[in-house]
Design an enzyme around this catalytic site. Sequence first.
Site, PDB file in Angstrom:
ATOM      1  N   GLU A   1     -16.531   1.057 -14.088  1.00  0.00           N
ATOM      2  CA  GLU A   1     -16.313  -0.226 -13.420  1.00  0.00           C
ATOM      3  C   GLU A   1     -16.520  -0.106 -11.905  1.00  0.00           C
ATOM      4  O   GLU A   1     -17.180  -0.945 -11.282  1.00  0.00           O
ATOM      5  CB  GLU A   1     -14.890  -0.695 -13.740  1.00  0.00           C
ATOM      6  CG  GLU A   1     -14.637  -2.124 -13.379  1.00  0.00           C
ATOM      7  CD  GLU A   1     -13.206  -2.548 -13.671  1.00  0.00           C
ATOM      8  OE1 GLU A   1     -12.476  -1.819 -14.358  1.00  0.00           O
ATOM      9  OE2 GLU A   1     -12.827  -3.619 -13.184  1.00  0.00           O
TER      10      GLU A   1
ATOM     11  N   ALA B   1       9.845   1.553   8.445  1.00  0.00           N
ATOM     12  CA  ALA B   1      10.808   0.962   9.377  1.00  0.00           C
ATOM     13  C   ALA B   1      11.233  -0.399   8.852  1.00  0.00           C
ATOM     14  O   ALA B   1      10.405  -1.321   8.814  1.00  0.00           O
ATOM     15  CB  ALA B   1      10.168   0.812  10.747  1.00  0.00           C
TER      16      ALA B   1
ATOM     17  N   ALA C   1       0.834  -1.210   0.000  1.00  0.00           N
ATOM     18  CA  ALA C   1       0.000   0.000   0.000  1.00  0.00           C
ATOM     19  C   ALA C   1       0.864   1.254   0.000  1.00  0.00           C
ATOM     20  O   ALA C   1       0.571   2.218  -0.733  1.00  0.00           O
ATOM     21  CB  ALA C   1      -0.924  -0.009   1.215  1.00  0.00           C
TER      22      ALA C   1
ATOM     23  N   LYS D   1      -3.540 -14.875 -14.317  1.00  0.00           N
ATOM     24  CA  LYS D   1      -4.728 -15.392 -13.631  1.00  0.00           C
ATOM     25  C   LYS D   1      -5.955 -15.044 -14.470  1.00  0.00           C
ATOM     26  O   LYS D   1      -6.147 -13.880 -14.818  1.00  0.00           O
ATOM     27  CB  LYS D   1      -4.828 -14.734 -12.251  1.00  0.00           C
ATOM     28  CG  LYS D   1      -6.172 -14.904 -11.572  1.00  0.00           C
ATOM     29  CD  LYS D   1      -6.204 -14.217 -10.212  1.00  0.00           C
ATOM     30  CE  LYS D   1      -7.601 -14.285  -9.617  1.00  0.00           C
ATOM     31  NZ  LYS D   1      -7.706 -13.553  -8.336  1.00  0.00           N
TER      32      LYS D   1
END
Length: 526
Positions: free
Chosen positions: A456, A43, A21, A83
């Site tokens: 979408e 970190a 993220a 996929k």
Amino acid sequence: MAELDPTGPLRRIVILGGGSAGWMSACYLAKSLPDVRVVVLAAPEIPRIGVGEATIPNLQSVFFDLLGLSEDDWMPHCNASFKMGIKFVNWATPGRGEARVRDAYYHVFGLLREHEGLPLSQYWTQRRADGEPTGTFDEDCYWEPALMEARRGPRFADGTSATAHAWHFDANLLADFLARHATTVLGVEHVEDRMTEALLDERGYITALRTAGGRDLEGDLFVDCSGFASLLINRTMGEPFLDMGDRLRCDRAVATPVPYDDADLEPYTSSIAMSAGWTWKVPLLGRFGTGYVYSADFQDPDDAAREFCDLWGLDPAEADLRHLRFRVGRNERAWVRNCVGIGLSSCFLEPLESTGLYFVYGALYLLVRHLTDRRFAPGLVDRFNAEVVRMFDDSRDFLQTHYCLSPRTDTAFWRSQQDLTLSDDVREKIATYRAGLPVNQPTVDVGTYYGNFEAELRNFWTNGSFYCVFAGLGIEPDGPMPVLAHRPEAVRSSADAFAAVAAERDRMLRDLPPTVEDVRRVQGRG
Ligand code: FDA
């Protein structure tokens, strides 16, 4: 830093966290806002979650295309494979989690084909009612299940796409690749240090993140990508997390990589139902990633590990098992004052439909659309928050249908699915299906749908998804769509539409290379 001008445009964004993220946010924001300074504080001693390896198709169009990166540019760095959908195994019949492949259906990407203004699903139901010979819903209405069974890839030999597809990859390699791209191409500053404290002004806005190394990283907007720790949005801003354990019961996972003979590389994620949840299988070159997602209310970690190891023939004492806990739900608001949560700090649904990374770039897309200046106008912030709620709750509802419609009753876990709290919206969708109507039929063609994320995002789970899952679980509508009784010609000629699907399937079976060949080629290992 210059005196705070509360009316000017954003100048500096500080992102806390260097997982998928954090680095997706850094790339997306640096590319979208080239005059804004972007800093990532992460970190190195606090590990990333390290899972998150199955995706959905718009990752390329919404995220990588923005960065100007093609599949050939990013896939080799992430051990990525293709996929074409999800194969659900054992979701309809009792069992102890043995991989019994007969109880299986595919949830296929792409929009369901239409005939005379109605989706093939309606004709498929009518033909069954008429006693016509039919196969399973997914095999009759899509060509992709046969391709997946035959391990064909989704692209022709020249690399052009034959069918909607997504990717599997190594989550840590993806984050590392994005970190390199952000820092070397997009000018993002990377501070390797641990945040100890967030400094606030008198209004409760964050002014800087203080680090263990003694730095104060100042910014106008702070993006919390600190994972489940949610250090800024929950801990500092005090925003409540809405736990949705009454809607989705799984809250743990036990995961491991397993060596894999990739000559038979499967171009799909498997989701294998177990006694208290389900197991994912994400095939990559050389290994597959797998994890058993289960509910701690119904199974303890040792039993879960044993059942999981049984599935793959592993020895629980020898296997390199990771036990993970997670929270299911979302923050009441994703954006509070000058702090936005993105990724696990903001919301999480168990990975049944691979929505984790979609929520990351979906939120980034919405953030840029609703960007404010340093006034943080409530009109924009509130709209953003409402959109994130809609994106999340819509997917949560869809995930619930996999459980609450499953006919399995063989364990307490499966029986408990009958008591899930359901939203009015999902109840209405189930009722629509049972009435024989299309559920959320797209109003645009497939090109517009996939070419325009706005379209979408607003209609994410369409009729094809609902039919794949509901029909796959053996739930049939109460009857065919009544109007078709008045359109015998359309019903008759729908045979041509089903024949066209079969012909396309045969052509693609002939023309598409095995998945493993294309994946090796794109990774430069061919
Ligand atoms: P992550 O935990 O990876 O990163 C947190 C970062 O914050 C780390 O870099 C850490 O160092 C940093 N940090 C924390 N405290 C700090 C401090 N004090 N100072 C500085 N830095 C600090 N998604 C998907 O799309 N498909 C999938 O198949 C799956 N599967 C899946 C399975 C399971 C079991 C889970 C739990 C999750 C998934 N996901 C998923 C979700 C996916 O893993 C997730 O959305 C992304 O990896 C994003 O994770 P984050 O970056 O938010 O957190």
